[in-house]
Design a protein around this motif. Structure first.
Motif, PDB file in Angstrom:
ATOM      1  N   ARG A 150       7.985   2.204  -6.405  1.00  0.00           N
ATOM      2  CA  ARG A 150       6.772   3.023  -6.375  1.00  0.00           C
ATOM      3  C   ARG A 150       5.864   2.590  -5.232  1.00  0.00           C
ATOM      4  O   ARG A 150       5.544   1.413  -5.090  1.00  0.00           O
ATOM      5  CB  ARG A 150       6.042   2.876  -7.701  1.00  0.00           C
ATOM      6  CG  ARG A 150       4.815   3.760  -7.823  1.00  0.00           C
ATOM      7  CD  ARG A 150       4.180   3.572  -9.180  1.00  0.00           C
ATOM      8  NE  ARG A 150       2.980   4.374  -9.320  1.00  0.00           N
ATOM      9  CZ  ARG A 150       2.224   4.362 -10.423  1.00  0.00           C
ATOM     10  NH1 ARG A 150       2.576   3.602 -11.441  1.00  0.00           N
ATOM     11  NH2 ARG A 150       1.139   5.116 -10.476  1.00  0.00           N
ATOM     12  N   PRO A 151       5.438   3.525  -4.387  1.00  0.00           N
ATOM     13  CA  PRO A 151       4.585   3.153  -3.246  1.00  0.00           C
ATOM     14  C   PRO A 151       3.259   2.565  -3.711  1.00  0.00           C
ATOM     15  O   PRO A 151       2.691   2.987  -4.716  1.00  0.00           O
ATOM     16  CB  PRO A 151       4.380   4.483  -2.509  1.00  0.00           C
ATOM     17  CG  PRO A 151       5.463   5.383  -3.003  1.00  0.00           C
ATOM     18  CD  PRO A 151       5.747   4.961  -4.412  1.00  0.00           C
ATOM     19  N   ARG A 152       2.785   1.570  -2.975  1.00  0.00           N
ATOM     20  CA  ARG A 152       1.482   0.999  -3.261  1.00  0.00           C
ATOM     21  C   ARG A 152       0.383   1.925  -2.779  1.00  0.00           C
ATOM     22  O   ARG A 152       0.562   2.679  -1.818  1.00  0.00           O
ATOM     23  CB  ARG A 152       1.337  -0.365  -2.575  1.00  0.00           C
ATOM     24  CG  ARG A 152       2.043  -1.472  -3.291  1.00  0.00           C
ATOM     25  CD  ARG A 152       2.006  -2.768  -2.511  1.00  0.00           C
ATOM     26  NE  ARG A 152       0.660  -3.163  -2.113  1.00  0.00           N
ATOM     27  CZ  ARG A 152       0.357  -4.407  -1.752  1.00  0.00           C
ATOM     28  NH1 ARG A 152       1.290  -5.344  -1.761  1.00  0.00           N
ATOM     29  NH2 ARG A 152      -0.871  -4.717  -1.387  1.00  0.00           N
ATOM     30  N   SER A 153      -0.733   1.875  -3.455  1.00  0.00           N
ATOM     31  CA  SER A 153      -1.892   2.672  -3.072  1.00  0.00           C
ATOM     32  C   SER A 153      -2.765   1.856  -2.133  1.00  0.00           C
ATOM     33  O   SER A 153      -3.279   0.804  -2.512  1.00  0.00           O
ATOM     34  CB  SER A 153      -2.695   3.078  -4.308  1.00  0.00           C
ATOM     35  OG  SER A 153      -3.970   3.556  -3.937  1.00  0.00           O
ATOM     36  N   ALA A 154      -2.917   2.348  -0.901  1.00  0.00           N
ATOM     37  CA  ALA A 154      -3.783   1.655   0.051  1.00  0.00           C
ATOM     38  C   ALA A 154      -5.214   1.635  -0.458  1.00  0.00           C
ATOM     39  O   ALA A 154      -5.955   0.668  -0.231  1.00  0.00           O
ATOM     40  CB  ALA A 154      -3.702   2.339   1.412  1.00  0.00           C
ATOM     41  N   ALA A 155      -5.631   2.683  -1.160  1.00  0.00           N
ATOM     42  CA  ALA A 155      -6.994   2.736  -1.696  1.00  0.00           C
ATOM     43  C   ALA A 155      -7.212   1.641  -2.732  1.00  0.00           C
ATOM     44  O   ALA A 155      -8.275   1.011  -2.778  1.00  0.00           O
ATOM     45  CB  ALA A 155      -7.258   4.112  -2.306  1.00  0.00           C
ATOM     46  N   ALA A 156      -6.205   1.387  -3.567  1.00  0.00           N
ATOM     47  CA  ALA A 156      -6.332   0.329  -4.575  1.00  0.00           C
ATOM     48  C   ALA A 156      -6.380  -1.036  -3.907  1.00  0.00           C
ATOM     49  O   ALA A 156      -7.164  -1.906  -4.301  1.00  0.00           O
ATOM     50  CB  ALA A 156      -5.166   0.403  -5.568  1.00  0.00           C
ATOM     51  N   ASP A 157      -5.534  -1.242  -2.890  1.00  0.00           N
ATOM     52  CA  ASP A 157      -5.563  -2.507  -2.148  1.00  0.00           C
ATOM     53  C   ASP A 157      -6.960  -2.773  -1.606  1.00  0.00           C
ATOM     54  O   ASP A 157      -7.516  -3.867  -1.748  1.00  0.00           O
ATOM     55  CB  ASP A 157      -4.577  -2.452  -0.975  1.00  0.00           C
ATOM     56  CG  ASP A 157      -3.134  -2.566  -1.409  1.00  0.00           C
ATOM     57  OD1 ASP A 157      -2.875  -2.462  -2.618  1.00  0.00           O
ATOM     58  OD2 ASP A 157      -2.271  -2.756  -0.537  1.00  0.00           O
ATOM     59  N   THR A 158      -7.522  -1.765  -0.963  1.00  0.00           N
ATOM     60  CA  THR A 158      -8.843  -1.911  -0.356  1.00  0.00           C
ATOM     61  C   THR A 158      -9.907  -2.156  -1.416  1.00  0.00           C
ATOM     62  O   THR A 158     -10.794  -3.009  -1.244  1.00  0.00           O
ATOM     63  CB  THR A 158      -9.192  -0.650   0.456  1.00  0.00           C
ATOM     64  OG1 THR A 158      -8.226  -0.480   1.501  1.00  0.00           O
ATOM     65  CG2 THR A 158     -10.575  -0.767   1.073  1.00  0.00           C
ATOM     66  N   VAL A 210      -9.926  -0.964 -11.466  1.00  0.00           N
ATOM     67  CA  VAL A 210      -8.494  -0.754 -11.653  1.00  0.00           C
ATOM     68  C   VAL A 210      -8.041  -1.576 -12.856  1.00  0.00           C
ATOM     69  O   VAL A 210      -8.760  -2.440 -13.352  1.00  0.00           O
ATOM     70  CB  VAL A 210      -7.689  -1.165 -10.400  1.00  0.00           C
ATOM     71  CG1 VAL A 210      -8.119  -0.351  -9.198  1.00  0.00           C
ATOM     72  CG2 VAL A 210      -7.830  -2.660 -10.123  1.00  0.00           C
ATOM     73  N   THR A 260      -2.533  -3.489 -12.218  1.00  0.00           N
ATOM     74  CA  THR A 260      -2.548  -3.041 -10.821  1.00  0.00           C
ATOM     75  C   THR A 260      -2.747  -4.217  -9.883  1.00  0.00           C
ATOM     76  O   THR A 260      -2.133  -4.290  -8.817  1.00  0.00           O
ATOM     77  CB  THR A 260      -3.678  -2.006 -10.612  1.00  0.00           C
ATOM     78  OG1 THR A 260      -3.442  -0.889 -11.460  1.00  0.00           O
ATOM     79  CG2 THR A 260      -3.728  -1.542  -9.167  1.00  0.00           C
ATOM     80  N   ARG A 264       0.349  -6.446  -7.193  1.00  0.00           N
ATOM     81  CA  ARG A 264       0.156  -6.720  -5.772  1.00  0.00           C
ATOM     82  C   ARG A 264       0.145  -8.211  -5.454  1.00  0.00           C
ATOM     83  O   ARG A 264       0.647  -8.623  -4.426  1.00  0.00           O
ATOM     84  CB  ARG A 264      -1.155  -6.061  -5.306  1.00  0.00           C
ATOM     85  CG  ARG A 264      -1.055  -4.554  -5.236  1.00  0.00           C
ATOM     86  CD  ARG A 264      -2.413  -3.883  -5.340  1.00  0.00           C
ATOM     87  NE  ARG A 264      -2.302  -2.458  -5.061  1.00  0.00           N
ATOM     88  CZ  ARG A 264      -1.820  -1.559  -5.919  1.00  0.00           C
ATOM     89  NH1 ARG A 264      -1.398  -1.934  -7.110  1.00  0.00           N
ATOM     90  NH2 ARG A 264      -1.753  -0.285  -5.577  1.00  0.00           N
TER      91      ARG A 264
END
Length: 226
Positions: free
Chosen positions: A33-41, A71, A75, A79
């Motif tokens: 499943r692709p990671r969400s760049a928005a969640a990382d940020t 989050v 989540t 990461r």
């Protein structure tokens, strides 16, 4: 190590911002499943915001970070396996890429690299946020080693490439160890930025160091036969 060699490094001496502007980090590709760049940020920004508000790193739990970021705890753990790994990426988020070197002038490229170190030193001195994060990572040998291997070493290799080009062009002595010569350039800047933090890092320091060291490492002219 200022953060290169963007936001953290562009403040003028004496009036740097308390919180450096950070470039967006590239999100590594992973299977599944692709990671969400928005969640990382959001997660990294939450950590930085809490530290700025006075929380110590020891007070930050993964659960608290997840709540602040808006989050789920899962989540965060998908990461980063723990807070130490997360703090390493927080530190990387405060870095900026090294300067673009055009290769046209040995002196100009060396000045660009040292100016990056000077501004990095200024940023660390004047940002409580950056000092806190860097101190945490430095205090953990494994984290510091990983940061060195993935960030600092790339900057060091850029300097070595410039020096090797100068050797090949006959602008720098080729009969001396390139690592030793690199230390002659960065040593004075690092000594002021790290070992003697009370000393100033004025504009023009990079140029002065480069010019003095270049004078000493230029090939010696051989006397013409009489």
């Amino acid at each position: 190590m200022s953060r290169a060699v963007g936001g953290t490094e562009t403040a003028a001496a004496g009036t740097p911002p308390e919180r450096p502007v950070r470039p967006r980090r590239a999100v590594p590709e992973r299977r599944g499943r692709p990671r969400s760049a928005a969640a990382d940020t959001a997660i990294i920004e939450a950590v930085l915001r809490m530290i700025e508000d006075g929380a110590s790193i020891g007070e930050l739990s993964m659960e608290r970070i997840a709540r602040e970021a808006g989050v789920g705890k899962a989540t965060v753990y998908r990461r980063w396996p723990g807070k130490s790994a997360l703090m390493l990426d927080v530190m990387r988020s405060l870095d900026e890429p090294g300067p673009q070197l055009n290769g046209a002038s040995l002196r100009d490229d060396l000045v660009s690299l040292l100016e990056f170190l000077r501004r990095r030193g200024l940023a660390k001195r004047n940002s409580a946020l950056l000092r806190t994060v860097v101190s945490h990572v430095q205090a953990q040998p494994e984290l510091w080693a990983e940061y060195h291997e993935t960030v600092v070493q790339a900057r060091h290799e850029a300097l070595l490439d410039v020096l090797r080009r100068g050797m090949a062009n006959g602008e720098i002595r080729a009969d001396q160890d390139v690592e030793t010569i690199s230390d002659l350039f960065v040593g004075p800047m690092l000594a002021r930025a790290v070992l003697h933090e009370w000393k100033e890092l004025p504009e023009g320091l990079a140029e002065d160091i480069v010019d003095m060291v270049l004078e000493g490492v230029r090939p010696k002219e051989r006397p013409e036969p009489g």
